[in-house]
Design a protein around this motif. Structure first.
Motif, PDB file in Angstrom:
ATOM      1  N   GLY A 133       0.830  -1.197   0.000  1.00  0.00           N
ATOM      2  CA  GLY A 133       0.000   0.000   0.000  1.00  0.00           C
ATOM      3  C   GLY A 133       0.860   1.242   0.000  1.00  0.00           C
ATOM      4  O   GLY A 133       2.072   1.188   0.239  1.00  0.00           O
ATOM      5  N   LEU A 134       0.248   2.377  -0.243  1.00  0.00           N
ATOM      6  CA  LEU A 134       0.991   3.634  -0.335  1.00  0.00           C
ATOM      7  C   LEU A 134       1.786   3.921   0.932  1.00  0.00           C
ATOM      8  O   LEU A 134       2.976   4.243   0.878  1.00  0.00           O
ATOM      9  N   ASP A 135       1.135   3.809   2.091  1.00  0.00           N
ATOM     10  CA  ASP A 135       1.724   4.290   3.334  1.00  0.00           C
ATOM     11  C   ASP A 135       2.965   3.492   3.725  1.00  0.00           C
ATOM     12  O   ASP A 135       4.032   4.060   3.973  1.00  0.00           O
ATOM     13  N   SER A 136       2.836   2.168   3.794  1.00  0.00           N
ATOM     14  CA  SER A 136       3.990   1.350   4.176  1.00  0.00           C
ATOM     15  C   SER A 136       5.075   1.402   3.109  1.00  0.00           C
ATOM     16  O   SER A 136       6.272   1.321   3.414  1.00  0.00           O
ATOM     17  N   LYS A 140       1.243  12.935  -4.528  1.00  0.00           N
ATOM     18  CA  LYS A 140       1.870  13.960  -5.364  1.00  0.00           C
ATOM     19  C   LYS A 140       3.211  14.416  -4.785  1.00  0.00           C
ATOM     20  O   LYS A 140       4.163  14.681  -5.526  1.00  0.00           O
ATOM     21  N   ALA A 141       3.292  14.481  -3.455  1.00  0.00           N
ATOM     22  CA  ALA A 141       4.529  14.925  -2.815  1.00  0.00           C
ATOM     23  C   ALA A 141       5.699  14.005  -3.150  1.00  0.00           C
ATOM     24  O   ALA A 141       6.853  14.446  -3.219  1.00  0.00           O
ATOM     25  N   PHE A 142       5.395  12.723  -3.343  1.00  0.00           N
ATOM     26  CA  PHE A 142       6.462  11.761  -3.608  1.00  0.00           C
ATOM     27  C   PHE A 142       6.478  11.285  -5.063  1.00  0.00           C
ATOM     28  O   PHE A 142       7.165  10.322  -5.390  1.00  0.00           O
ATOM     29  N   ASP A 143       5.761  11.984  -5.915  1.00  0.00           N
ATOM     30  CA  ASP A 143       5.772  11.698  -7.349  1.00  0.00           C
ATOM     31  C   ASP A 143       6.878  12.529  -7.976  1.00  0.00           C
ATOM     32  O   ASP A 143       6.660  13.625  -8.496  1.00  0.00           O
ATOM     33  N   THR A 144       8.094  12.035  -7.898  1.00  0.00           N
ATOM     34  CA  THR A 144       9.282  12.764  -8.345  1.00  0.00           C
ATOM     35  C   THR A 144       9.973  11.951  -9.432  1.00  0.00           C
ATOM     36  O   THR A 144      10.887  11.155  -9.152  1.00  0.00           O
ATOM     37  N   PRO A 145       9.567  12.118 -10.677  1.00  0.00           N
ATOM     38  CA  PRO A 145      10.087  11.284 -11.773  1.00  0.00           C
ATOM     39  C   PRO A 145      11.607  11.310 -11.903  1.00  0.00           C
ATOM     40  O   PRO A 145      12.216  10.309 -12.302  1.00  0.00           O
ATOM     41  N   LEU A 204       2.829   3.778  -6.191  1.00  0.00           N
ATOM     42  CA  LEU A 204       2.535   5.128  -5.703  1.00  0.00           C
ATOM     43  C   LEU A 204       1.064   5.483  -5.875  1.00  0.00           C
ATOM     44  O   LEU A 204       0.465   6.151  -5.028  1.00  0.00           O
ATOM     45  N   TRP A 205       0.443   5.020  -6.977  1.00  0.00           N
ATOM     46  CA  TRP A 205      -0.938   5.400  -7.271  1.00  0.00           C
ATOM     47  C   TRP A 205      -1.914   4.233  -7.089  1.00  0.00           C
ATOM     48  O   TRP A 205      -3.016   4.256  -7.609  1.00  0.00           O
ATOM     49  N   SER A 225      -7.226   6.398 -16.203  1.00  0.00           N
ATOM     50  CA  SER A 225      -6.499   7.670 -16.242  1.00  0.00           C
ATOM     51  C   SER A 225      -5.018   7.473 -16.564  1.00  0.00           C
ATOM     52  O   SER A 225      -4.311   8.422 -16.838  1.00  0.00           O
ATOM     53  N   GLY A 226      -4.553   6.216 -16.451  1.00  0.00           N
ATOM     54  CA  GLY A 226      -3.167   5.926 -16.786  1.00  0.00           C
ATOM     55  C   GLY A 226      -2.217   5.904 -15.616  1.00  0.00           C
ATOM     56  O   GLY A 226      -1.029   5.707 -15.778  1.00  0.00           O
ATOM     57  N   VAL A 227      -2.761   6.096 -14.370  1.00  0.00           N
ATOM     58  CA  VAL A 227      -1.872   6.087 -13.210  1.00  0.00           C
ATOM     59  C   VAL A 227      -2.211   4.963 -12.254  1.00  0.00           C
ATOM     60  O   VAL A 227      -1.581   4.824 -11.220  1.00  0.00           O
TER      61      VAL A 227
END
Length: 538
Positions: free
Chosen positions: A229-232, A419-424, A434-435, A534-536
């Motif tokens: 999951g996202l958090d862990s 979004k904060a950790f979406d750093t390509p 991430l999504w 949406s592609g994510v």
């Protein structure tokens, strides 16, 4: 980490108190300590050694008469030793010792100087103080017996049959005989109208990174729960980055019914991306059912979602302990801070959204934190929760609620955290991790787990028993056969009315189906399809 028990008052048999403390020896399998004080009070400690493995035995004596026992970790202990407490001579290298010296220096008013997760008792002659950390990461109970003696304990087990009344010690409070309960933790974010800060994605990254860094503290390796999951996954990513500089590889752990369980599939992708030493644990529904009673006895609750999630958590923590890991990082708290539960997308207003995030954070100690602590401490494993770091909460609970409310990608929850950790340019996680859509932990281990658990419970409870539930259990009466079975098991071990009253049932708002499973929300499948388009999404 440990179990603490204090009996304040004269006349209690010391041998009996030591036996009562042993009821939670699972919290501290490494060492046992106790102290009988001049006034007849007794303080006990069941120790899990993580910091100062050689000389940190508790209870710890202050410079004079005060004795202290502590459960938890104080992350700023070195700063306190070098600053406010620099004139004190320390008996140990333990982080815990700063607590008794802060009491000696400042009296009762010192809890806000602690940065960490804690439950403690200090006895100083006929005076004493007990305190619990701001969010209730560490459990604590208090009670009175027929002789008027007061008890403080990490779990109900040592005191339930000794006290005529007992209750949960409120988080963010301390208690003394002179003041009663005092709420020392009064953050600005508890006023929903104060949530007016603009969104700064960099601040989310910085404060979470620092929260993880603190919680890597210790003289033994720290592992991570990696459910996929996202958090862990974010916690695992940050931890892996922080350790990479020293050439260390962190151990990660996931669990599911099989290799195709939703959590295991995504966790493997995340682990491969992060380069962790990954361990994947499988369990069967039958294995889960066989430990059900043991789980409820250990976690001391009959809350449905807590029981469902505690079974795989307990099985996983047993496997972690076998690897020699004594502390793990977990992702509890993010859903409450950022409105991550699927029902949040039905919030009627930004005001309602913000008030619910505040309430959910305040009540974490009744469900997720209770489950995270007791299901892992049952196997001598400490759980650390970076999302509930005080500085992280101060920075992120005050973000404008309209920034947090789902409004992008057809309502993807925790959008600003993602979004904060979406750093390509320097990705923290693969896109599909991430999504990924929100899953309850008890769902992510495999959907058959809850389905078959409910079916099993239905075979153990008759229609007549459920019909009589209101009369049999007038407080928090169970309304399903699953809830009835859990309540019956709980009542077998904790028949006291006080015990039943410590439990708060977790019920989601703003949705017709009151089952706490994430799949009970109508948005579960809709979001999965829309996000994917949406592609994510996954």
């Amino acid at each position: 980490m440990s179990g603490i028990l204090a009996v304040i008052g004269k006349g209690k048999d010391p041998q009996l108190v030591r036996e009562l403390s042993k009821r939670m020896s699972h919290r501290g399998p490494d060492e046992r300590g106790y102290q009988i004080l001049e006034n007849g009070s007794i303080i006990c400690h069941e120790s899990l050694s993580i910091i100062d493995l050689n000389s940190g035995k508790q209870p710890i004596q202050g410079t004079k008469n005060a004795w202290m026992a502590h459960d938890g970790e104080i992350y700023n202990y070195q700063e306190l030793k070098n600053g406010l407490l620099k004139e004190y001579t320390f008996r140990t290298k333990s982080d815990s010792e700063v607590i008794v010296h802060l009491y000696e220096e400042f009296g009762y008013d010192f809890c806000n100087k602690l940065d960490g997760d804690f439950a403690f008792v200090i006895i100083d002659g006929d005076d004493y103080i007990a305190g619990r950390d701001p969010l209730g990461v560490k459990p604590l109970y208090y009670g009175l017996d027929e002789r008027g003696r007061i008890y403080f304990s990490s779990e109900m087990k040592p005191i339930a049959d000794q006290c005529k009344t007992f209750s949960t010690f409120p988080p963010g409070h301390y208690y003394t005989p002179k003041t009663g309960f005092v709420k020392y933790y009064q953050p600005e974010y508890e006023d929903y109208e104060k949530a007016s800060h603009d969104l700064e994605l960099s601040l989310i990254r910085e404060t979470l990174t620092e929260a993880v860094r603190k919680r890597l503290m210790g003289d033994l390796p720290v592992g991570v729960l990696l459910s996929g999951g996202l958090d862990s996954s974010l916690i695992s990513s940050i931890a892996a980055r922080l350790l990479a500089g020293s050439g260390k590889k962190i151990q990660s752990f996931s669990i599911g019914l099989n290799a195709d369980a939703p959590d295991n599939k995504i966790a493997r992708k995340a682990a491969e991306f992060l380069g962790t030493e990954h361990h994947e644990i499988h369990f069967s529904v039958q294995e889960g059912i066989e430990v059900l009673e043991k789980i409820i006895q250990n976690i001391e609750t009959y809350d449905v979602i807590s029981v469902r999630a505690s079974v795989p958590m307990f099985i996983l923590s047993k496997a972690i302990a076998e690897k020699g890991i004594k502390a793990i990082l977990s992702g509890e708290g993010a859903d409450e801070i950022f409105g991550g539960h699927l029902y949040f997308r039905n919030a009627p207003s930004t005001e309602g959204f913000q008030k619910e995030t505040i309430e959910r954070v305040q009540k974490l100690f009744t469900a997720d934190l209770l489950r995270a602590d007791k299901s892992t401490m049952a196997n001598g494993i400490e759980t650390r929760v970076p999302f509930l770091d005080k500085d992280f909460l101060d920075a992120n609970m005050l973000i404008k609620p309209e920034e947090k409310q789902p409004k992008t990608y057809d309502g993807i929850e925790k959008y600003i955290l993602r979004k904060a950790f979406d750093t390509p340019e320097n990705p923290y996680l693969p896109t599909e991790v991430l999504w990924r859509q929100k899953e309850q932990f008890s769902d992510g281990v495999g959907y058959n787990w809850i389905d078959e658990l409910i079916a099993y419970c239905a075979t153990q409870v008759t229609d007549q028993q459920l019909e009589g539930a209101n009369a049999e259990f007038p407080y928090n009466s169970p309304t399903t056969k699953e809830a009835y079975l859990y309540r019956s098991i709980f009542h077998k071990h904790y028949p006291q009315v006080s015990a039943a009253q410590t439990v708060r049932k977790w019920i989601p708002k703003w949705q017709e189906n009151q089952d706490p499973s994430g799949r009970a929300n109508a948005a579960h499948l809709k979001a999965d399809v829309k996000i994917a388009k949406s592609g994510v999404g996954v």
